[in-house]
Design an enzyme around this catalytic site. Structure first.
Site, mmCIF file in Angstrom:
data_model
loop_
_atom_site.group_PDB
_atom_site.id
_atom_site.type_symbol
_atom_site.label_atom_id
_atom_site.label_comp_id
_atom_site.label_asym_id
_atom_site.label_seq_id
_atom_site.Cartn_x
_atom_site.Cartn_y
_atom_site.Cartn_z
ATOM 1 N N ASP A 4 0.782 -1.246 0.000
ATOM 2 C CA ASP A 4 0.000 0.000 0.000
ATOM 3 C C ASP A 4 0.802 1.278 0.000
ATOM 4 O OD1 ASP A 4 -2.181 -1.632 0.175
ATOM 5 O OD2 ASP A 4 -2.786 -1.036 2.173
ATOM 6 N N ASP A 56 -10.062 -7.994 6.720
ATOM 7 C CA ASP A 56 -9.473 -6.768 6.188
ATOM 8 C C ASP A 56 -9.725 -5.570 7.097
ATOM 9 O OD1 ASP A 56 -8.515 -7.904 3.790
ATOM 10 O OD2 ASP A 56 -10.502 -7.768 2.904
#
Length: 706
Positions: A167, A391
């Protein structure tokens, strides 16, 4: 932010953020000792590897109904905070994992390096323990202790694959200012440079270990697949890989789709498809992206990375842990041709509401099982995200792990700029990021594609047709490249197994394979079998034999190479005008009647006819023949080739054919879109062109096929 830039990749996290004072005293070092002994680094660490199965994840998976069918799969170990290095009451530490790997007889361990300052600047669910300015602590308290453990001579026999910081760098490309999905946190990280400095430091420190292999996180096609993002991303990766002492040689490769849901391949929707003359790229789902699956994205990004100076041998990993999209909702063919949206939405296997949705997706399934060298340029399919780990929480939950509440994990949320203001598609009642989510694991198991246990739903017993047309496309001193025509099946062919002398050498999803690590001057025999999702296997193809070269250099030993120049400044008119010349840099003459040159392009229409011309040739157009060939299976940047052959002639050593001015047009004189053509370049003077391929007697002698 529009969907073309904002589809946000989310990565898993493990357990609580705990104090690390004891760890610092025990492990923080300013220098990394080198292992006493280790084998030379491999081009692909997964070849010949026995990966470690994490007992912690395996036990949780096996405890679920039917979970034992996949609990033996290797998954990555997430080092998502300083405390995870030593271990917590909930999970063993790094040394314990390495010891367990040795006890298993494994020789490869997969780690996620994931604790950057200001981590996940655009996703609250996975914020980390270090502040935006805590670079020194990241280096001394996190990376240095990891490097110290890995450098222990006791672990020199283990190959260590490091997934570097999910990310981070993609956020600097798309979410750091000027777009609807940008955040102040990402703008801060872009301004202070700590993502790049941190990634560079991790690459430099871990890359110095002779048994470590670094793969940098590279988002996914729904995040970086647009022209406006792809090359800037490659440039950003290059910048990070040359910061804080790192060099590109510290990078083994890149990984795409980490903890995401994008399909490995879309079997029924290709970017080159058109519906009633309209490109599918115009559909709302694709939104002018250049890619719609992870294989083509990984291969396209790989080319962009090599162009930025990364090694031409870099490999890509694809996280297939949750991108199977099986179950009753999976399409079995293309959608209706009433419109591009109907065609794409009816045929795409990715059943998300929007490609920007990343949190605990409803309907998702396990994807391809981990596999080595499954496709061109792909080092492995891996399960980077351990299936069953959440998540993020679907509602606010008090915690001491530093994890916030992200509305993208809330099934009632109507969305934001990053997902086109669509519903999130998230499952309800999810726990904190990294915590076990039983309902999600059971869904992933039920919707697995290929199906778990080879049941394929229980009713498919029909095997695919045997592959045909197996041929040798190139040989080198240590490799043989093969191609074949795709098999057919009553449901879908999901892959091919390649056999060398009756022993499986590898598996791929496409109709080509390169067998590497062979002996020079040696004959090998190959066959190929097709398989479907139900585990049905075809009969073997007809066998083909190949002999590797006696010495290095491969198919290029003739010394032939192609050079190219662009004779047409417009990429969107109704004709193509490539300039090509052959140069013989070898020591002997080449019979031109045995030579074929291929220029790879997209025709934008599967049914278009073509007309070709030789406008000028230094040896005379009477000796030049041109024709267009339709590829049986479209490739990245090509569904046709312009084939150039010669009726006669000999090209002496050191000589050139001189200028060949070629031209082609569609039979209906409609326009081309050459911007995505594999072989097209923009140079107006002749230069070596590895994307224009040359064959001698049908064997690749120059260039790289798409």
């Amino acid at each position: 932010m529009s969907s073309r830039r904002a589809a946000h990749l989310h990565a898993p996290r493990r357990a609580a953020v705990l104090a690390a004072a004891a760890l610092l005293g025990a492990l923080s070092l300013s220098a990394v000792p080198q292992p006493a002994s280790a084998a030379a680094k491999l081009d692909n660490p997964y070849v010949g590897a026995k990966p470690y199965v994490n007992p912690d994840w395996s036990a949780r998976a096996a405890a679920e109904p039917g979970g034992s069918a996949v609990s033996d799969q290797p998954t990555f170990v997430w080092l998502d905070r300083i405390a995870a290095i030593r271990g917590t009451s909930e999970a063993r530490g790094l040394k314990a994992h390495l010891d367990a790997a040795k006890a298993q007889g494994a020789n490869l361990v997969q780690l996620v390096i994931y604790d950057l300052p200001g981590r996940d600047c655009a996703a609250l669910a996975s914020n980390g323990e270090l502040g935006a300015d805590d670079l020194d602590r990241y280096q001394s308290d996190y990376i240095d202790p990891i490097a110290a453990v890995l450098a222990d001579p006791a672990y020199a026999s283990l190959r260590i694959v490091n997934l570097i910081e999910p990310d981070s760098l993609p956020n600097l490309v798309t979410n750091a200012g000027g777009t609807a999905g940008s955040t102040p946190q990402c703008a801060t990280m872009k301004a202070n440079g700590n993502y790049e400095k941190g990634v560079g430091y991790a690459l430099h420190k871990l890359g110095a270990l002779p048994n470590a292999y670094n793969y940098v996180d590279a988002g996914h096609h729904g995040w970086l697949g647009w022209d406006s993002n792809l090359v800037p991303s490659a440039q950003e990766f290059k910048k990070a890989a040359t910061t804080s002492g790192a060099t590109v040689s510290d990078v083994t490769g890149f990984i795409v789709n980490t903890a995401n849901y994008s399909p490995t391949r879309e079997p029924y929707v290709k970017i080159t498809d058109t519906v009633n003359g309209t490109t599918v790229r115009q559909s709302k789902w694709i939104d002018w992206n250049q890619y719609d699956d992870e294989t083509t994205f990984a291969q396209g990004l790989r080319s962009a990375l090599v162009a930025q100076g990364f090694d031409s041998g870099i490999g890509m990993l694809i996280d297939t842990s949750r991108n199977g999209w099986g179950g009753s909702a999976r399409p079995t063919g293309p959608g209706p041709s009433t419109s591009v949206d109907a065609y794409v939405d009816g045929g795409r296997t990715d059943r998300r509401i929007h490609a920007g949705n990343w949190c605990n997706q409803s309907g998702a399934g396990l994807g391809e099982r981990p596999a080595t060298a499954p496709d061109t340029g792909i080092d492995a399919y891996v399960w980077a995200k351990p299936p069953g780990e959440s998540d993020g929480a679907s509602q606010p939950l008090d915690n001491d792990e530093g994890k916030g509440f992200d509305r993208m994990c809330d099934p009632t949320y109507a969305g934001n700029g990053r997902n086109g203001n669509n519903p999130t598609g998230a499952l309800p009642d999810s726990p904190l990021a990294g915590h076990w989510f039983s309902a999600e694991f059971r869904q992933l198991l039920a919707n697995a594609y290929p199906a778990v246990g080879g049941s394929g739903g229980g009713s498919d017993t029909q095997a695919p047709s045997a592959p045909t047309g197996l041929a040798v496309s190139a040989t080198t001193a240590d490799s043989v490249s093969l191609t074949w025509r795709a098999s057919t099946d009553n449901t879908q062919v999901t892959g091919y197994d390649v056999y060398r002398a009756g022993i499986k050498a590898g598996s791929v999803t496409g109709a080509s394979y390169t067998d590497t690590g062979l002996a020079a001057g040696t004959a090998y025999t190959y066959t190929v079998k097709a398989r479907d999702a139900a585990g049905n296997v075809s009969a073997a193809s007809a066998a083909v034999s190949a002999t590797t070269k006696a010495s290095g250099g491969g198919g290029g030993s003739t010394g032939l190479k192609a050079q190219y120049k662009n004779n047409d400044s417009s990429a969107n008119d109704n004709q193509m005008r490539p300039g090509i010349q052959l140069v013989n840099s070898g020591s002997g003459a080449v019979d031109l009647s045995k030579v074929t040159v291929r220029y790879w392009f997209t025709g934008e229409s599967a049914s278009a006819g073509y007309q070709t011309w030789c406008d000028y040739a230094q040896p005379g157009c009477s000796t030049v023949r041109t024709a267009v060939t339709t590829l049986p299976v479209a490739r990245t940047g090509a569904d046709h080739t312009l084939d150039v052959t010669f009726t006669s002639g000999s090209l002496a050593a050191g000589a050139s054919t001189g200028d060949l001015q070629l031209r082609l047009a569609k039979a209906d004189w409609s326009n081309f879109d050459e911007t995505d053509d594999y072989s097209r370049g923009t140079g107006t003077s002749y230069a070596d062109a590895p994307k224009v391929t040359v064959y001698v007697n049908g064997t690749l002698a120059w260039g790289v096929e798409p």
